[in-house]
Enzyme design. Structure first.
Site: not given
Length: 338
Positions: A53, A55, A80, A89, A159, A192, A204, A212, A297
């Protein structure tokens, strides 16, 4: 700007470096400051789920420095208090003798939820909470949505032409209409990289055969998620071959030939003739998908719109006019099924 806020802004800046990599954990940054000189002693951030983490990274960066005198730690999220993949932490901070901690926001995760702050205060650590809280919440919008609403943070993206179509009427052999500009496509691929999952419908996938991924931007690619009632998925699809993580398929349990797809897809089945968005959302959270980009789609996007199940809409309107085609999603439309 108050001087102390500079350190918290640095903690938030550090946290943002791991955008797209920490799910299901939040993005967290930490800065340790010498109170007398005002200089930063060390800093760190949570790089990836399962790794140390923020910290811990900041404490390691301080080396052999005595942190028990004239030191403040600034951290963008409550430390945490429980044992997970890493020790608490809060316990580390106490053991290092750090006397002052400034926290941007409390962690809503039930295993923390104020317990880390209480642990610190019970040990005599001075804790301030709420510095740049709104900025910290915006940074971790996906994590907060997942924890408080049990669903991913959802971005709908499409779009459309200036006359309201997302594609021409075409056969499976014809290429899709290109609406986005090259610059806009780069921006979309950056989006993405900032999401854990990317969702499309089966039609699609069959017609466009999208990759993708985020090949036009740096960073990781989102996990492909496909919604197809009959699981009519071509095994040659690009997203099945090149995905960084096994794509998820939501389909009917009665869909044929599922056994042929298990090598390529993590299959999640439902009983009814209609996929329940609630079931999909709950499953995605279980899979660690805290942010979801829905790219199409039109029917799939419309289902999310009708359910008012989204946090953000990214719509590009082009100057192109085609006269007829596949209509773009509408903010108000009669209900449809997936």
């Amino acid at each position: 700007m108050q001087t102390k806020e500079i350190y918290m802004r640095r903690a938030l800046e550090l946290a943002s470096l791991a955008e797209g990599y920490t799910a299901p954990n939040p993005m967290v940054g930490a800065v340790i400051v010498d109170d007398k000189s005002g200089l930063i002693i060390s800093e760190g951030y949570h790089h990836k789920a399962g790794q140390p983490h923020a910290e811990v990274m900041a404490v390691r960066g301080a080396g052999a420095r005595d942190l028990s005198k004239d030191v403040t730690m600034y951290v963008s999220l409550e430390p945490c208090s429980h044992y997970g993949k890493t020790p608490p932490c809060s316990e580390l901070i106490i053991n290092k003798g750090i006397k002052r901690v400034v926290v941007a926001m409390q962690d809503p995760f039930l295993k923390v939820a104020g317990r880390g702050i209480k642990m610190l205060r019970d040990a005599g650590v001075e804790v301030q909470v709420g510095m740049l809280e709104a900025e910290a919440q915006r940074l971790n919008h996906a994590f907060l949505t997942a924890i408080t609403q049990n669903r991913p943070y959802i971005t709908l993206k499409w779009a459309e032409t200036s006359d309201g179509f997302i594609d021409k009427i075409r056969s499976y052999e014809e290429a899709p209409l290109v609406i986005s500009t090259p610059i806009r496509r780069r921006i979309v691929h950056k989006m993405r990289s900032q999401h854990d999952g990317i969702m499309v419908g089966g039609e699609t996938l069959r017609k466009d055969n999208p990759s993708l991924d985020n090949r036009f931007w740096l960073g990781h690619s989102p996990r492909p998620i496909i919604v197809s009632h009959h699981a009519n998925i071509p095994l040659s699809a690009k997203c099945l071959q090149n995905a960084e993580a096994k794509p998820i398929l939501f389909c009917s349990k009665d869909a044929p030939n599922l056994d042929k797809l298990t090598e390529f897809l993590d299959i999640k089945t439902y009983d009814s003739n209609k996929a329940s968005l609630d079931f999909i959302m709950e499953t995605l959270i279980e899979e660690g998908v805290h942010s979801l980009l829905v790219e199409g789609g039109s029917n799939l996007l419309q289902q999310f719109l009708n359910a008012k199940l989204y946090d953000k809409i990214e719509k590009e309107v082009s100057s192109i006019v085609i006269g007829t085609g596949i209509e773009a999603p509408q903010l108000q439309s009669p209900p449809i099924s997936l």
